[in-house]
Design a protein around this motif. Structure first.
Motif, PDB file in Angstrom:
ATOM      1  N   SER A 173       0.861  -1.180   0.000  1.00 29.05           N
ATOM      2  CA  SER A 173       0.000   0.000   0.000  1.00 29.05           C
ATOM      3  C   SER A 173       0.900   1.233   0.000  1.00 29.05           C
ATOM      4  CB  SER A 173      -0.927   0.006   1.223  1.00 29.05           C
ATOM      5  OG  SER A 173      -0.184   0.182   2.407  1.00 29.05           O
ATOM      6  N   PRO A 174       0.355   2.391  -0.353  1.00 25.35           N
ATOM      7  CA  PRO A 174       1.193   3.592  -0.473  1.00 25.35           C
ATOM      8  C   PRO A 174       1.930   3.973   0.806  1.00 25.35           C
ATOM      9  CG  PRO A 174      -0.947   3.944  -1.498  1.00 25.35           C
ATOM     10  CD  PRO A 174      -1.035   2.649  -0.774  1.00 25.35           C
ATOM     11  N   VAL A 263       2.555  11.602   6.220  1.00 25.78           N
ATOM     12  CA  VAL A 263       2.418  11.532   4.772  1.00 25.78           C
ATOM     13  C   VAL A 263       2.684  12.932   4.224  1.00 25.78           C
ATOM     14  CG1 VAL A 263       0.920  10.984   2.832  1.00 25.78           C
ATOM     15  CG2 VAL A 263       0.686   9.715   4.974  1.00 25.78           C
ATOM     16  N   GLU A 264       3.809  13.057   3.521  1.00 28.26           N
ATOM     17  CA  GLU A 264       4.204  14.356   2.979  1.00 28.26           C
ATOM     18  C   GLU A 264       4.199  15.427   4.078  1.00 28.26           C
ATOM     19  OE1 GLU A 264       1.655  15.174  -0.292  1.00 28.26           O
ATOM     20  OE2 GLU A 264       2.439  13.553  -1.529  1.00 28.26           O
ATOM     21  N   ASN A 265       4.848  15.072   5.208  1.00 26.72           N
ATOM     22  CA  ASN A 265       5.010  15.977   6.347  1.00 26.72           C
ATOM     23  C   ASN A 265       3.697  16.374   7.019  1.00 26.72           C
ATOM     24  OD1 ASN A 265       7.845  16.094   5.987  1.00 26.72           O
ATOM     25  ND2 ASN A 265       7.558  17.598   4.347  1.00 26.72           N
ATOM     26  N   GLU A 266       2.655  15.653   6.733  1.00 26.79           N
ATOM     27  CA  GLU A 266       1.382  15.887   7.410  1.00 26.79           C
ATOM     28  C   GLU A 266       0.983  14.597   8.105  1.00 26.79           C
ATOM     29  OE1 GLU A 266      -1.393  17.094   4.510  1.00 26.79           O
ATOM     30  OE2 GLU A 266      -0.507  19.066   4.162  1.00 26.79           O
ATOM     31  N   LYS A 267       0.603  14.702   9.360  1.00 26.83           N
ATOM     32  CA  LYS A 267       0.299  13.510  10.143  1.00 26.83           C
ATOM     33  C   LYS A 267      -1.169  13.131   9.977  1.00 26.83           C
ATOM     34  CE  LYS A 267       3.898  14.271  13.609  1.00 26.83           C
ATOM     35  NZ  LYS A 267       4.483  15.478  12.982  1.00 26.83           N
ATOM     36  N   HIS A 268      -1.421  12.211   9.077  1.00 23.05           N
ATOM     37  CA  HIS A 268      -2.780  11.718   8.905  1.00 23.05           C
ATOM     38  C   HIS A 268      -2.741  10.392   8.151  1.00 23.05           C
ATOM     39  CE1 HIS A 268      -2.184  14.041   5.107  1.00 23.05           C
ATOM     40  NE2 HIS A 268      -2.779  12.980   4.594  1.00 23.05           N
ATOM     41  N   CYS A 269      -3.854   9.724   8.110  1.00 17.09           N
ATOM     42  CA  CYS A 269      -3.947   8.449   7.393  1.00 17.09           C
ATOM     43  C   CYS A 269      -5.337   8.298   6.816  1.00 17.09           C
ATOM     44  CB  CYS A 269      -3.662   7.281   8.341  1.00 17.09           C
ATOM     45  SG  CYS A 269      -3.963   5.665   7.602  1.00 17.09           S
ATOM     46  N   ASP A 270      -5.398   7.882   5.589  1.00 18.03           N
ATOM     47  CA  ASP A 270      -6.680   7.649   4.952  1.00 18.03           C
ATOM     48  C   ASP A 270      -7.177   6.270   5.372  1.00 18.03           C
ATOM     49  OD1 ASP A 270      -8.846   7.313   3.353  1.00 18.03           O
ATOM     50  OD2 ASP A 270      -7.887   8.001   1.515  1.00 18.03           O
ATOM     51  N   LEU A 271      -8.303   6.246   6.059  1.00 16.07           N
ATOM     52  CA  LEU A 271      -8.877   4.990   6.536  1.00 16.07           C
ATOM     53  C   LEU A 271      -9.077   3.995   5.409  1.00 16.07           C
ATOM     54  CD1 LEU A 271     -10.238   3.313   8.765  1.00 16.07           C
ATOM     55  CD2 LEU A 271     -12.354   4.525   8.276  1.00 16.07           C
ATOM     56  N   ARG A 272      -9.375   4.486   4.218  1.00 20.99           N
ATOM     57  CA  ARG A 272      -9.676   3.592   3.106  1.00 20.99           C
ATOM     58  C   ARG A 272      -8.489   2.714   2.723  1.00 20.99           C
ATOM     59  NH1 ARG A 272     -11.880   7.889  -1.116  1.00 20.99           N
ATOM     60  NH2 ARG A 272      -9.993   8.859  -0.323  1.00 20.99           N
ATOM     61  N   GLU A 273      -7.259   3.141   3.055  1.00 20.33           N
ATOM     62  CA  GLU A 273      -6.084   2.356   2.690  1.00 20.33           C
ATOM     63  C   GLU A 273      -6.096   0.993   3.382  1.00 20.33           C
ATOM     64  OE1 GLU A 273      -2.388   4.490   2.455  1.00 20.33           O
ATOM     65  OE2 GLU A 273      -1.264   2.751   3.174  1.00 20.33           O
ATOM     66  N   VAL A 274      -6.617   0.933   4.598  1.00 28.33           N
ATOM     67  CA  VAL A 274      -6.683  -0.334   5.324  1.00 28.33           C
ATOM     68  C   VAL A 274      -7.601  -1.312   4.610  1.00 28.33           C
ATOM     69  CG1 VAL A 274      -7.354  -1.449   7.484  1.00 28.33           C
ATOM     70  CG2 VAL A 274      -6.227   0.783   7.536  1.00 28.33           C
ATOM     71  N   LEU A 276      -9.060  -0.949   1.391  1.00 35.22           N
ATOM     72  CA  LEU A 276      -8.812  -1.135  -0.033  1.00 35.22           C
ATOM     73  C   LEU A 276      -7.741  -2.196  -0.272  1.00 35.22           C
ATOM     74  CD1 LEU A 276      -8.892   2.524  -1.441  1.00 35.22           C
ATOM     75  CD2 LEU A 276     -10.528   0.697  -1.906  1.00 35.22           C
ATOM     76  N   HIS A 277      -6.758  -2.257   0.616  1.00 35.64           N
ATOM     77  CA  HIS A 277      -5.657  -3.203   0.459  1.00 35.64           C
ATOM     78  C   HIS A 277      -5.812  -4.413   1.373  1.00 35.64           C
ATOM     79  CE1 HIS A 277      -3.287  -0.496  -2.129  1.00 35.64           C
ATOM     80  NE2 HIS A 277      -3.808   0.465  -1.393  1.00 35.64           N
ATOM     81  N   LYS A 278      -6.976  -4.538   2.007  1.00 34.23           N
ATOM     82  CA  LYS A 278      -7.333  -5.713   2.801  1.00 34.23           C
ATOM     83  C   LYS A 278      -6.313  -6.001   3.904  1.00 34.23           C
ATOM     84  CE  LYS A 278      -9.814  -7.779  -1.087  1.00 34.23           C
ATOM     85  NZ  LYS A 278      -9.965  -8.954  -1.984  1.00 34.23           N
ATOM     86  N   PHE A 279      -6.036  -4.965   4.706  1.00 32.44           N
ATOM     87  CA  PHE A 279      -5.084  -5.108   5.800  1.00 32.44           C
ATOM     88  C   PHE A 279      -5.759  -5.258   7.163  1.00 32.44           C
ATOM     89  CE2 PHE A 279      -1.864  -2.819   3.024  1.00 32.44           C
ATOM     90  CZ  PHE A 279      -1.100  -3.961   2.819  1.00 32.44           C
ATOM     91  N   GLU A 280      -7.067  -5.480   7.189  1.00 30.15           N
ATOM     92  CA  GLU A 280      -7.758  -5.610   8.477  1.00 30.15           C
ATOM     93  C   GLU A 280      -7.153  -6.741   9.312  1.00 30.15           C
ATOM     94  OE1 GLU A 280     -11.241  -4.900   5.518  1.00 30.15           O
ATOM     95  OE2 GLU A 280      -9.201  -5.693   5.463  1.00 30.15           O
ATOM     96  N   LEU A 281      -6.888  -7.895   8.682  1.00 34.83           N
ATOM     97  CA  LEU A 281      -6.356  -9.034   9.406  1.00 34.83           C
ATOM     98  C   LEU A 281      -4.934  -8.771   9.889  1.00 34.83           C
ATOM     99  CD1 LEU A 281      -6.923 -11.876  10.404  1.00 34.83           C
ATOM    100  CD2 LEU A 281      -6.123 -12.761   8.209  1.00 34.83           C
ATOM    101  N   ARG A 282      -4.180  -8.038   9.101  1.00 37.45           N
ATOM    102  CA  ARG A 282      -2.803  -7.737   9.496  1.00 37.45           C
ATOM    103  C   ARG A 282      -2.783  -6.768  10.677  1.00 37.45           C
ATOM    104  NH1 ARG A 282       1.465  -9.348   6.714  1.00 37.45           N
ATOM    105  NH2 ARG A 282       3.479  -8.557   7.356  1.00 37.45           N
TER     106      ARG A 282
END
Length: 384
Positions: A173-174, A263-274, A276-282
């Motif tokens: 993932s990105p 992310v690019e010097n800004e502290k945040h995370c897009d919830l969709r990345e979890v 979209l890339h199926k990282f719930e189990l991880r």
């Protein structure tokens, strides 16, 4: 000898490798190393048709050679040395058994031989608790001669059969995970390891954490929190109220964020990345790793532990730190509940002869605690 298991095996079939390994085993106790197809099939107790087909492919690949006397074949390189990787007695025993040492395989089909080979390879690759932290289908395909599609099917069959207790997919993932490898956990009791299982009754729909504690740690990730509180990591109140469901916006974007990430010097995370890339189990398995670490911390004054690094944590320090805070109470609840189970397997007032290796994880309906306690509990040394 077992090192043959992880040698490259392209352009050959899985049953060819199983036959080749058994043939090399045979050479250590066989005066005549040149055999006909009939004598080889009889000696290895394998189907003559299977042996004939495999010998043809092994001959073309240069793994074996044909003697001057027509119809006789021998291994090209002679007996190979054993693996430089040290295997426990339990793993060696399982590999020999699953590959049919001293077993009649004459009526075993090629499909079953292939599955046996995969089991042997997985046991070779796992540690003494049955954990493979760098599971890759591409690598397995290279050393077994099986297609990735076939390996995935076998993976599912082995999970259904209980050989594989848990499989945590890898991915890319990105921001959260870059080139994360899969984690595969084999039942350690098959190779002499210890396992404590606490499972729910059959028919229970709830996950085990939900059923026991009334709360599923990962469900916190489905809730959004106020941005100013989420970003205040140094404050004791940094995570705010985890029950807040306020949808937040970061600056002028329309995206919804759940955990701070650089992310690019800004502290945040897009919830969709979890998702979209199926990282719930991880992400869920990262929680399990934190529980393992917590249990070791609590027991460390009494026992020496082997160190295990986290393999399921994200690539973002901010996310890992935030998740650890977010789950703090859940980690403690799980740890103390599991300690009662663990202590029942440790003799009171005893000292282990070697460091303890411990690994906790959850399935949907069970808690598992893997350890070397199961192998060494008969070798306790009483303290004075």
């Amino acid at each position: 000898m077992n090192y043959i298991l992880i040698q490259g095996w392209t352009e050959l079939k899985p049953q060819d490798k199983l036959l080749y390994i058994r043939w090399n085993w045979l050479l250590y106790g066989c005066e005549d190393d040149a055999l006909t197809i009939a004598s080889l099939a009889q000696t290895l107790r394998m189907n003559k048709s299977t042996v004939r087909d495999s010998v043809g492919r092994l001959l073309s690949s240069g793994k074996i050679v044909q003697s001057e006397e027509r119809g006789l074949f021998r291994v090209a390189m002679g007996p190979l040395e054993d693996s430089p990787i040290k295997l426990s007695d339990g793993k060696k025993s399982f590999i020999k058994k699953v590959l049919g040492d001293e077993e009649d395989l004459s009526k075993v089909r090629a499909e079953e031989l292939s599955l046996r080979l995969l089991k042997a390879v997985l046991v070779f690759l796992c540690d003494d608790l049955g954990v493979i932290n760098d599971f890759r289908f591409s690598y397995l395909s290279k050393i077994t001669g099986m297609s990735i599609q076939r390996l995935r099917r076998y993976r599912d069959e082995l999970k259904q059969a209980g050989f594989i207790l848990k499989f945590v997919p890898g991915g890319n993932s990105p921001n959260l995970y870059k080139k994360a490898l899969s984690i595969c956990i084999i039942d350690p009791q098959l190779i002499g390891g210890g396992k404590i299982t606490f499972s729910l009754p059959k028919g229970e729909d709830k996950g085990i954490s939900q059923a026991i504690f009334g709360w599923e740690p990962n469900k916190l990730l489905l809730r959004y929190e106020l941005a100013d509180k989420m970003l205040d990591l140094e404050s004791d109140e940094g995570l705010g109220d985890p029950m807040l469901e306020t949808l937040i916006k970061f600056r002028e974007t329309e995206k919804q964020y759940f955990l701070p990430m650089d992310v690019e010097n800004e502290k945040h995370c897009d919830l969709r990345e979890v998702f979209l890339h199926k990282f719930e189990l991880r992400i869920s398995h990262f929680f399990d790793e934190l529980v393992s670490k917590s249990i070791q911390t609590i027991l460390s004054p009494e026992f020496e532990f082997l160190t295990r690094s986290s393999k399921a944590k994200t690539d973002q320090i901010y996310v890992n730190k935030s998740l650890t805070k977010l789950w703090r109470e859940d980690i403690e609840m799980h740890s103390y509940f599991l300690l009662d189970l663990i202590r029942k397997h440790i003799v009171s007032g005893a000292r282990l002869e070697k460091p303890v290796d411990l690994y906790f994880f959850r399935s949907h309906s069970a808690f598992y605690i893997l350890s070397n306690i199961g192998r060494i509990d008969c070798r306790y040394v009483k303290t004075k």
